[in-house]
Design a protein around this motif. Structure first.
Motif, short mmCIF file in Angstrom:
data_model
loop_
_atom_site.label_atom_id
_atom_site.label_comp_id
_atom_site.label_asym_id
_atom_site.label_seq_id
_atom_site.Cartn_x
_atom_site.Cartn_y
_atom_site.Cartn_z
N PHE A 1 24.11 15.51 21.22
CA PHE A 1 25.28 16.35 21.43
C PHE A 1 25.91 16.82 20.13
N GLY A 2 25.54 16.23 19.04
CA GLY A 2 26.13 16.60 17.76
C GLY A 2 25.54 17.85 17.15
N ALA B 1 24.78 5.34 21.98
CA ALA B 1 25.63 6.04 21.02
C ALA B 1 24.81 6.88 20.06
N VAL B 2 23.69 6.33 19.58
CA VAL B 2 22.82 7.08 18.66
C VAL B 2 22.26 8.32 19.36
N LEU B 3 21.81 8.17 20.59
CA LEU B 3 21.28 9.32 21.33
C LEU B 3 22.35 10.38 21.57
N ILE B 4 23.55 9.94 21.93
CA ILE B 4 24.64 10.89 22.20
C ILE B 4 25.01 11.66 20.94
N VAL B 5 25.14 10.97 19.82
CA VAL B 5 25.49 11.64 18.56
C VAL B 5 24.36 12.57 18.13
N ALA B 6 23.12 12.12 18.26
CA ALA B 6 21.98 12.93 17.83
C ALA B 6 21.81 14.18 18.70
N SER C 1 26.29 21.70 21.30
CA SER C 1 26.95 21.25 22.53
C SER C 1 28.43 21.55 22.41
N VAL C 2 29.06 21.71 23.57
CA VAL C 2 30.52 21.90 23.56
C VAL C 2 31.21 20.65 23.05
N HIS C 3 30.49 19.52 23.04
CA HIS C 3 31.06 18.26 22.60
C HIS C 3 30.72 17.95 21.14
N LYS C 4 30.10 18.88 20.43
CA LYS C 4 29.55 18.53 19.12
C LYS C 4 30.62 18.10 18.13
N VAL C 5 31.80 18.73 18.16
CA VAL C 5 32.82 18.38 17.18
C VAL C 5 33.37 16.97 17.43
N PRO C 6 33.86 16.64 18.64
CA PRO C 6 34.35 15.27 18.84
C PRO C 6 33.25 14.22 18.66
N VAL C 7 32.00 14.54 19.05
CA VAL C 7 30.91 13.58 18.87
C VAL C 7 30.68 13.33 17.39
N ILE D 1 32.14 10.40 25.81
CA ILE D 1 31.67 11.80 25.82
C ILE D 1 30.32 11.89 26.54
N GLY D 2 29.42 10.94 26.24
CA GLY D 2 28.13 10.93 26.93
C GLY D 2 28.28 10.71 28.42
#
Length: 607
Positions: A345-346, A338-343, A349-355, A418-419
């Motif tokens: 993709f946040g 989770a920390v890697l995904i938020v760091a 990324s196209v996922h930055k807002v939901p992340v 998301i990840g």
């Protein structure tokens, strides 16, 4: 190109439901094999819920004219704590909404089967509700996998060990879905033209949202209050990280839809809120603050539900806590992922807002779940935590912070979903395959193990000769009496009453209420006989002299207050004293039983 039919869209959901059912049967196979004879729990709150499920079904049967009305109202009843004025079910976990839905099952198969069916169904329902939320921003496969992680999370499986009211997690994800739908965020977009108040979709969303919240009032007001706090965190995160996705009109739609929902929910809740203001309501905080706090190490140290666990959490607590409350475990691999995904993709990324929204929401709610003080390894790290603000609000001061991990768990699995979606879409990349391996490790680490059931002891009398021995509506004092002990069998007398179809009213009971002597009580007050037996029950002292004037006076007082029968279950697991000691005591103090078979001895007090 043809648009998919309803059947085509429904088919994956049916397969998903089937897989979830198999998973639930695997985890709770011990009760699925014997749904009428055992329950999964390390406490005896199960007896409380079995009682309320039976009570709700009996109230419905009374209302339909199937049986004579002996149970009282749905929310206030004197079927329990008869001598103390009854029980205010609005302050207790009465499961009234679910009890009504399960009434046909209870009529046909009994309240124990009804309870276990609920246990089997709740992970499935929670997963499906969460999948509806995750499909707002995820493809089907990652949404289903992540939603299954929520439905079978440590929080849900732990709470199913005696707390089905807290394991009913349908409302939190659907609340988040309603917020996104009203803001028109996510994959599904709608026509925003025309006046808001004339938009049929707004009224449908608001009405459906209101009915959802209204039903939640009759399952668990604590989960509802926790959902309110989580929704505030969610909205704050949306306002900060999603402000470029919608206009002022979207916030206006959310406001109007929420007003519609609030009005409908409050209308649904009027009977409960009126009853809450009635007699036998607690007059203070139900539980002491600062005890049910999530330790900072809880998310990475396996607790009871996980197959990696030794059965108990290794962390020291301020006081002994029911294992059903220890549901914060998510595992180190999931936390790292989770920390890697938020760091990663946040940022770009196209996922930055939901992340970002999921990460911020989960972080804020977890801060509240830590409680006040904040603990690390059982020791106080900070004397005051953010949850101290919540404890100062009278309407919210009965929330246990540990139970807020439900909402941070939903946010965590949203980020993991998301990840997973990105990794599945880019599986040829080395870093995507590495993330997939990490997510598989996360799933393995958090998998729940099969849960062990213990037998529910029910003398055959309550399903057999009781109709011939105890007239309907009689007042009965049962030994052993229900006690607010967090161990199996402590309150099984309540199960016996429920299994009997509430043929009689019980002097004892396990419930939350109050008395002239105490602002908060957890069981029926002791009568004169209980006071004499107190030492033998709680301290292991010898039984009082059955021939004494004090015992004779206590028996006479029971008669005068309207008790018709004393029922003793001599083989009950937690009956104090040596074998036959209670039977000998009552034989001497009251006289020979009028019935001594089918696992009970019945003594008549009234004429």
């Amino acid at each position: 190109m043809y648009a998919p039919t309803f059947r085509t869209r429904l088919r994956p959901w049916l397969w998903f439901t089937l897989i979830l059912c198999v998973g639930s049967l695997t985890v709770f196979g011990s009760v699925a094999a014997d749904p009428g004879g055992g329950v999964v729990a390390s406490n005896d709150d199960t007896s409380l819920f079995i009682w309320w499920l039976g009570h709700g079904a009996q109230v419905v049967a009374d209302a339909l004219g199937f049986v004579p009305g002996e149970t009282g109202g749905l929310l206030y009843t004197e079927s329990m704590n008869t001598l103390g004025g009854g029980v205010n079910g609005a302050w207790n976990t009465s499961l009234a909404g679910l009890a009504i839905l399960l009434a046909p099952v209870t009529w046909v198969a009994g309240p124990i089967v009804s309870y276990n069916l609920l246990i089997l169904a709740l992970p499935v329902l929670g997963s499906l509700a969460t999948a509806v939320l995750f499909r707002r921003f995820l493809d089907r496969l990652p949404a289903f996998i992540a939603a299954g992680g929520v439905g079978f999370s440590s929080y849900v499986i732990a709470q199913l060990g005696g707390h089905p009211n807290l394991a009913y997690i349908v409302t939190p994800p659907l609340t988040a879905w309603a917020i996104l739908a009203l803001l028109d965020l996510g994959r599904t977009k709608t026509d925003r033209s025309g006046p808001l108040l004339r938009r049929r979709r707004l009224w449908l969303l608001g009405s459906g949202f209101g009915l959802l919240l209204g039903f939640q009032f009759y399952v668990s007001t604590e989960v509802l209050a926790g959902t309110f706090l989580a929704a505030l965190c969610f909205l704050a995160s949306i306002a900060v990280f999603g402000r470029g996705l919608f206009r002022t009109r979207s916030w206006l739609a959310l406001g109007l839809g929420s007003v519609i929902a609030g009005i409908i929910a409050l209308l649904c809740a009027i009977p409960l809120l009126v009853t809450m203001a009635g007699p036998n309501s607690p007059q203070g905080a139900i539980r002491p603050h600062g005890v049910w706090n999530t330790d900072l190490l809880d998310p990475i140290l396996p607790a009871a539900p996980a197959w990696l666990s030794s059965g108990v959490s290794p962390l020291p607590r301020i006081m002994d806590i029911d294992p059903a409350e220890l549901g914060a475990y998510i595992g180190a691999p999931a936390l790292v992922a989770a920390v890697l995904i938020v760091a990663c993709f946040g940022r770009r990324s196209v996922h930055k807002v939901p992340v970002r929204i999921a990460g911020a929401t989960g972080f804020l709610v977890f801060l509240l779940a830590l409680g006040s003080p904040i603990l690390l390894g059982g020791r106080v790290l900070f004397e005051i935590g953010p949850f101290g603000l919540i404890e100062a609000i009278p309407m919210l001061n009965n929330i246990l912070p540990m139970r807020l991990v439900l909402h941070s768990t939903i946010a965590l699995f949203a980020a993991l979903g998301i990840g997973l979606q990105w990794a599945l879409s880019h599986w040829k990349l080395r870093r995507a395959r590495a993330l997939l391996v990490l997510l598989v490790l996360a799933a393995v680490a958090v998998l729940p193990g099969p849960q062990t059931a213990h037998e529910v002891t029910v003398p055959s009398f309550y399903e057999g000769s009781i109709a011939e021995v105890v007239p309907a509506g009689s007042v009965v004092k049962t030994f052993p009496r229900p006690l607010a002990w967090a161990e199996p069998h402590a309150d099984e007398a309540m199960v016996w009453q429920s299994v009997s179809g509430f043929r009689y009213r019980e002097t004892g009971g396990y419930f939350i209420g109050s008395s002239p002597e105490s602002p908060v009580t957890y069981s029926a007050p002791e009568d004169a006989l209980d006071e004499l037996l107190h030492g033998s029950v709680f301290d292991g002292e010898p039984m009082p002299d059955a021939d004494s004037s004090e015992v004779a006076s206590a028996i006479a007082e029971l008669r005068e207050t309207g008790v018709d029968f004393i029922v003793l279950a001599p083989d009950a697991p937690l009956l104090p004293g040596d074998d036959g000691e209670y039977a000998e005591f009552l034989d001497t103090a009251v006289g020979d039983p009028i019935f001594a078979d089918e696992g009970v001895r019945v003594y008549q007090l009234g004429q």
